[in-house]
Every structure is written in structure tokens, then in C-alpha cells.
Design a protein around this motif. Structure first.
Motif, PDB file in Angstrom:
ATOM      1  N   VAL A 141       0.854  -1.190   0.000  1.00  0.00           N
ATOM      2  CA  VAL A 141       0.000   0.000   0.000  1.00  0.00           C
ATOM      3  C   VAL A 141       0.886   1.235   0.000  1.00  0.00           C
ATOM      4  O   VAL A 141       1.999   1.220   0.526  1.00  0.00           O
ATOM      5  CB  VAL A 141      -0.945   0.036   1.226  1.00  0.00           C
ATOM      6  N   ASN A 142       0.394   2.313  -0.610  1.00  0.00           N
ATOM      7  CA  ASN A 142       1.157   3.554  -0.521  1.00  0.00           C
ATOM      8  C   ASN A 142       0.666   4.352   0.684  1.00  0.00           C
ATOM      9  O   ASN A 142      -0.539   4.496   0.915  1.00  0.00           O
ATOM     10  CB  ASN A 142       1.084   4.359  -1.822  1.00  0.00           C
ATOM     11  N   VAL A 143       1.607   4.809   1.468  1.00  0.00           N
ATOM     12  CA  VAL A 143       1.310   5.530   2.705  1.00  0.00           C
ATOM     13  C   VAL A 143       1.941   6.913   2.592  1.00  0.00           C
ATOM     14  O   VAL A 143       3.122   7.109   2.890  1.00  0.00           O
ATOM     15  CB  VAL A 143       1.857   4.784   3.939  1.00  0.00           C
ATOM     16  N   VAL A 144       1.160   7.866   2.100  1.00  0.00           N
ATOM     17  CA  VAL A 144       1.675   9.216   1.850  1.00  0.00           C
ATOM     18  C   VAL A 144       0.648  10.249   2.314  1.00  0.00           C
ATOM     19  O   VAL A 144      -0.557   9.984   2.302  1.00  0.00           O
ATOM     20  CB  VAL A 144       1.981   9.434   0.350  1.00  0.00           C
ATOM     21  N   PRO A 145       1.109  11.452   2.699  1.00  0.00           N
ATOM     22  CA  PRO A 145       0.159  12.497   3.088  1.00  0.00           C
ATOM     23  C   PRO A 145      -0.576  13.096   1.895  1.00  0.00           C
ATOM     24  O   PRO A 145      -1.744  13.481   1.998  1.00  0.00           O
ATOM     25  CB  PRO A 145       1.037  13.547   3.777  1.00  0.00           C
ATOM     26  N   ARG A 146       0.114  13.187   0.738  1.00  0.00           N
ATOM     27  CA  ARG A 146      -0.507  13.672  -0.495  1.00  0.00           C
ATOM     28  C   ARG A 146       0.079  12.907  -1.668  1.00  0.00           C
ATOM     29  O   ARG A 146       1.274  12.637  -1.707  1.00  0.00           O
ATOM     30  CB  ARG A 146      -0.308  15.181  -0.668  1.00  0.00           C
ATOM     31  N   ASN A 147      -0.771  12.580  -2.626  1.00  0.00           N
ATOM     32  CA  ASN A 147      -0.346  11.754  -3.752  1.00  0.00           C
ATOM     33  C   ASN A 147       0.273  12.575  -4.873  1.00  0.00           C
ATOM     34  O   ASN A 147      -0.336  13.531  -5.359  1.00  0.00           O
ATOM     35  CB  ASN A 147      -1.546  10.990  -4.310  1.00  0.00           C
ATOM     36  N   ASP A 148       1.470  12.200  -5.284  1.00  0.00           N
ATOM     37  CA  ASP A 148       2.030  12.725  -6.521  1.00  0.00           C
ATOM     38  C   ASP A 148       1.322  12.065  -7.702  1.00  0.00           C
ATOM     39  O   ASP A 148       0.731  10.988  -7.570  1.00  0.00           O
ATOM     40  CB  ASP A 148       3.525  12.420  -6.603  1.00  0.00           C
ATOM     41  N   THR A 149       1.411  12.714  -8.863  1.00  0.00           N
ATOM     42  CA  THR A 149       0.837  12.174 -10.094  1.00  0.00           C
ATOM     43  C   THR A 149       1.948  11.539 -10.913  1.00  0.00           C
ATOM     44  O   THR A 149       2.880  12.226 -11.347  1.00  0.00           O
ATOM     45  CB  THR A 149       0.157  13.297 -10.906  1.00  0.00           C
ATOM     46  N   ILE A 150       1.862  10.221 -11.114  1.00  0.00           N
ATOM     47  CA  ILE A 150       2.890   9.494 -11.855  1.00  0.00           C
ATOM     48  C   ILE A 150       2.467   9.381 -13.322  1.00  0.00           C
ATOM     49  O   ILE A 150       1.411   8.830 -13.634  1.00  0.00           O
ATOM     50  CB  ILE A 150       3.100   8.084 -11.268  1.00  0.00           C
ATOM     51  N   HIS A 151       3.293   9.912 -14.210  1.00  0.00           N
ATOM     52  CA  HIS A 151       3.016   9.834 -15.653  1.00  0.00           C
ATOM     53  C   HIS A 151       3.762   8.626 -16.218  1.00  0.00           C
ATOM     54  O   HIS A 151       4.795   8.764 -16.869  1.00  0.00           O
ATOM     55  CB  HIS A 151       3.416  11.138 -16.333  1.00  0.00           C
ATOM     56  N   ASP A 152       3.211   7.445 -15.963  1.00  0.00           N
ATOM     57  CA  ASP A 152       3.881   6.192 -16.311  1.00  0.00           C
ATOM     58  C   ASP A 152       3.434   5.694 -17.686  1.00  0.00           C
ATOM     59  O   ASP A 152       2.921   4.585 -17.837  1.00  0.00           O
ATOM     60  CB  ASP A 152       3.632   5.140 -15.229  1.00  0.00           C
ATOM     61  N   PHE A 153       3.642   6.538 -18.704  1.00  0.00           N
ATOM     62  CA  PHE A 153       3.328   6.172 -20.083  1.00  0.00           C
ATOM     63  C   PHE A 153       4.266   6.977 -20.976  1.00  0.00           C
ATOM     64  O   PHE A 153       4.818   8.000 -20.563  1.00  0.00           O
ATOM     65  CB  PHE A 153       1.853   6.429 -20.422  1.00  0.00           C
ATOM     66  N   TYR A 154       4.414   6.521 -22.220  1.00  0.00           N
ATOM     67  CA  TYR A 154       5.445   7.079 -23.080  1.00  0.00           C
ATOM     68  C   TYR A 154       4.909   7.296 -24.490  1.00  0.00           C
ATOM     69  O   TYR A 154       4.116   6.505 -24.991  1.00  0.00           O
ATOM     70  CB  TYR A 154       6.661   6.140 -23.120  1.00  0.00           C
ATOM     71  N   GLY A 155       5.322   8.402 -25.107  1.00  0.00           N
ATOM     72  CA  GLY A 155       4.982   8.659 -26.494  1.00  0.00           C
ATOM     73  C   GLY A 155       3.602   9.236 -26.726  1.00  0.00           C
ATOM     74  O   GLY A 155       3.069   9.151 -27.837  1.00  0.00           O
ATOM     75  N   PHE A 156       3.024   9.843 -25.707  1.00  0.00           N
ATOM     76  CA  PHE A 156       1.687  10.427 -25.817  1.00  0.00           C
ATOM     77  C   PHE A 156       1.795  11.953 -25.932  1.00  0.00           C
ATOM     78  O   PHE A 156       2.873  12.526 -25.729  1.00  0.00           O
ATOM     79  CB  PHE A 156       0.842  10.013 -24.615  1.00  0.00           C
ATOM     80  N   PRO A 157       0.684  12.641 -26.261  1.00  0.00           N
ATOM     81  CA  PRO A 157       0.725  14.105 -26.390  1.00  0.00           C
ATOM     82  C   PRO A 157       1.281  14.789 -25.139  1.00  0.00           C
ATOM     83  O   PRO A 157       1.024  14.363 -24.013  1.00  0.00           O
ATOM     84  CB  PRO A 157      -0.747  14.464 -26.619  1.00  0.00           C
ATOM     85  N   LYS A 158       2.032  15.853 -25.352  1.00  0.00           N
ATOM     86  CA  LYS A 158       2.699  16.551 -24.251  1.00  0.00           C
ATOM     87  C   LYS A 158       1.722  17.038 -23.197  1.00  0.00           C
ATOM     88  O   LYS A 158       2.061  17.117 -22.010  1.00  0.00           O
ATOM     89  CB  LYS A 158       3.509  17.716 -24.802  1.00  0.00           C
ATOM     90  N   SER A 159       0.512  17.391 -23.631  1.00  0.00           N
ATOM     91  CA  SER A 159      -0.474  17.920 -22.681  1.00  0.00           C
ATOM     92  C   SER A 159      -0.797  16.926 -21.571  1.00  0.00           C
ATOM     93  O   SER A 159      -1.139  17.312 -20.447  1.00  0.00           O
ATOM     94  CB  SER A 159      -1.764  18.308 -23.412  1.00  0.00           C
ATOM     95  N   MET A 160      -0.668  15.635 -21.869  1.00  0.00           N
ATOM     96  CA  MET A 160      -0.998  14.620 -20.876  1.00  0.00           C
ATOM     97  C   MET A 160       0.009  14.598 -19.729  1.00  0.00           C
ATOM     98  O   MET A 160      -0.325  14.217 -18.610  1.00  0.00           O
ATOM     99  CB  MET A 160      -1.082  13.238 -21.539  1.00  0.00           C
ATOM    100  N   TYR A 161       1.236  15.023 -20.010  1.00  0.00           N
ATOM    101  CA  TYR A 161       2.277  15.006 -18.976  1.00  0.00           C
ATOM    102  C   TYR A 161       2.175  16.212 -18.045  1.00  0.00           C
ATOM    103  O   TYR A 161       2.892  16.288 -17.044  1.00  0.00           O
ATOM    104  CB  TYR A 161       3.654  14.931 -19.634  1.00  0.00           C
ATOM    105  N   LYS A 162       1.275  17.122 -18.381  1.00  0.00           N
ATOM    106  CA  LYS A 162       1.044  18.291 -17.525  1.00  0.00           C
ATOM    107  C   LYS A 162      -0.148  18.092 -16.587  1.00  0.00           C
ATOM    108  O   LYS A 162      -0.379  18.904 -15.689  1.00  0.00           O
ATOM    109  CB  LYS A 162       0.817  19.530 -18.384  1.00  0.00           C
TER     110      LYS A 162
END
Length: 263
Positions: A54-75
Motif C-alpha cells: 500500500v502507498n502511505v503518503v500524506p498527499r499523492n504525486d501524479t505518476i506519468h507512467d506512459f510514453y509517447g503520448f501528447p505533451k499535454s498529458m504530462y502536464k
């Protein structure tokens, strides 16, 4: 509270308005579940570990775990609060059900199996979220039993949903093909009939029971979240198909709701 399996399909679900599944998830609070959960537990296909974690964190970071998609998705960001108390409760329940080792990850945020559907379902990002990993070295029954262990959470206001895909063979995707190929249709239809008929043991034993298994799921990580959602609802649960659409000829967005029936 009911449990759910969401087929999250391609990461482009986050931006592509042509996908019917995107509109389904955006209507979640109005058409599927009006009651606001106290917290959310996501079993994501995109987090594989040797032991339940399980992840035990106070606030969740956003992981962009994909490659080769439009730049807007990484924002894109989904800064949902973490759910450390829920994480500890998940660990407690699993260990009480003979899952002898349950690890804590105190750095990991949300991968796209979590944040992409959540940003459509709960765009305010104000509900605490915890992720639970899958174990690809185990089988469907193992993950079903994991769900059974977590069943008490439903009575504690926790929304449990597995995020995977009803079919998932990236090598067979054809972006120019809108006609569903036979093997994908046959596996998807077998799954629908098995779930709606309550044949959960067949789904647990899908590698022996289902047609075209290795075509539909060359690897099991996108299917195991379904087993956890099933198990959390129990053997007498009623399954309901709440969304169904296709993309790229082989990618099913079939999503299911599991309602526990009173004895």
C-alpha cells in the motif's frame, strides 16, 4: 458500499472526448454513485509487486507512467490527499486473513491506472486515495481472497475499485480498426456472461475456463484488479455491466458494479 471494476483502457482517456468511456466516468457521481465515499482504495494494474503493498503518503504525486503520448498529458495533475489511515487498515485486514507480508511504500503516488479514471470521476481531487498493488506471480483466486479480506471496508464508507481492462493485448491494438476482432469479442462476452450469472469461480479459474485467454490477457496484471473487486463484494454479490464500449478493435472498456445481497 458497492465495489467496482473499471476498464481504464488507454491513457488518452484523460483527454480524448471521442471515447464513450470518458463520458461514462465523467457522469459517475450523477449516474453511478451519488454517495460520496470517505476514502478510495484503488487496486491498479500498473503497480506490480512481489507482495501486497500500500502507498502511505500524506498527499499523492501524479505518476506519468506512459510514453509517447501528447505533451499535454504530462502536464495533468491529480493532487488527491493520501489515505495513510486507510492504508494501515488495509494492511491490518490483509494480515488478519493470512497475507503474511504486506509492505508500505512511503513515497509512491498515483499511477495512471488510478488518477486517469479518478480525475473524471472525482475531478475536485479532494477525497483521500490509497493504492494497493497486484502480484503477477499469483493467480486469480489469490486476488479474489485479497478482496474478501478487504470486504469490511465497504461498511466503513470506502469505495473499492479495481482499475484494469476487460481485454488487454497492446500488441494487437489497431488504431485504424473500429471493428471488434472475434477473439476479443468472444473473451469479453464470456466474461460478461460469467459475471452476470454469478459464476465467480469460473472467473477465478479464467485461464482454464475462458476462450482466447492468452490473446485477451498475455499478462494478467490488467485482469487481477477485477478479482479483488469481485472478492470484496462476496460470493452472493450481483454483478451489473455499467459501461461497455470498444476502442482499436481489441480494447474493451467493459466496467462492472458488484452489489452485495443481504443473506
Amino acid at each position: 458500499m458497492d465495489s467496482f471494476f473499471i476498464s481504464h483502457g488507454s491513457p488518452t482517456l484523460s483527454i480524448d472526448d471521442s471515447l464513450p468511456a470518458r463520458h461514462f466516468l465523467k457522469s459517475w457521481k450523477e449516474k453511478v454513485m451519488e454517495k460520496r465515499p470517505t476514502s478510495i482504495l484503488v487496486i491498479s494494474a500498473h503497480w506490480e509487486t512481489q507482495e501486497p503493498t500500500v502507498n502511505v503518503v500524506p498527499r499523492n504525486d501524479t505518476i506519468h507512467d506512459f510514453y509517447g503520448f501528447p505533451k499535454s498529458m504530462y502536464k495533468l495533475k491529480y493532487p488527491a490527499p493520501g489515505a495513510p489511515e486507510l492504508a494501515k487498515r488495509v494492511k491490518e485486514l490483509l494480515m488478519a486473513s493470512n497475507f503474511k507480508c504486506v509492505n508500505e511504500d512511503k513515497k509512491r503516488g498515483l499511477d495512471h491506472g488510478s488518477w486517469v479514471p479518478l480525475m473524471l470521476m472525482y475531478p475536485e481531487a479532494d477525497i483521500p486515495v490509497c493504492q494497493l498493488s497486484v502480484q503477477t506471480n499469483r493467480d486469480g483466486t489469490y486476488h479474489y481472497n485479497m478482496g474478501k479480506a478487504l470486504a469490511p471496508l465497504r461498511e466503513e464508507g470506502v469505495l473499492i475499485f479495481g482499475s484494469g481492462s476487460a481485454t488487454h493485448n497492446l500488441r494487437a491494438i489497431d488504431r485504424s480498426n473500429e471493428t471488434v476482432v472475434p477473439w476479443a469479442y468472444e473473451f469479453d462476452n464470456w466474461l460478461k456472461e460469467a459475471l452476470l450469472d454469478g459464476r465467480y469461480e469460473d472467473v477465478n479459474q479464467y485461464e482454464e475456463k475462458a476462450p482466447h485467454v492468452k490473446k485477451a490477457h498475455p499478462w494478467p496484471e490488467h485482469f487481477y484488479p477485477l478479482h479483488v473487486a469481485m472478492g470484496a463484494a462476496g460470493e452472493e454479490a450481483k454483478a451489473k455491466l455499467i459501461h461497455h464500449s470498444w476502442s482499436c478493435g481489441t480494447l474493451s472498456y467493459a466496467s462492472y458494479q458488484f452489489t452485495t445481497t443481504s443473506p
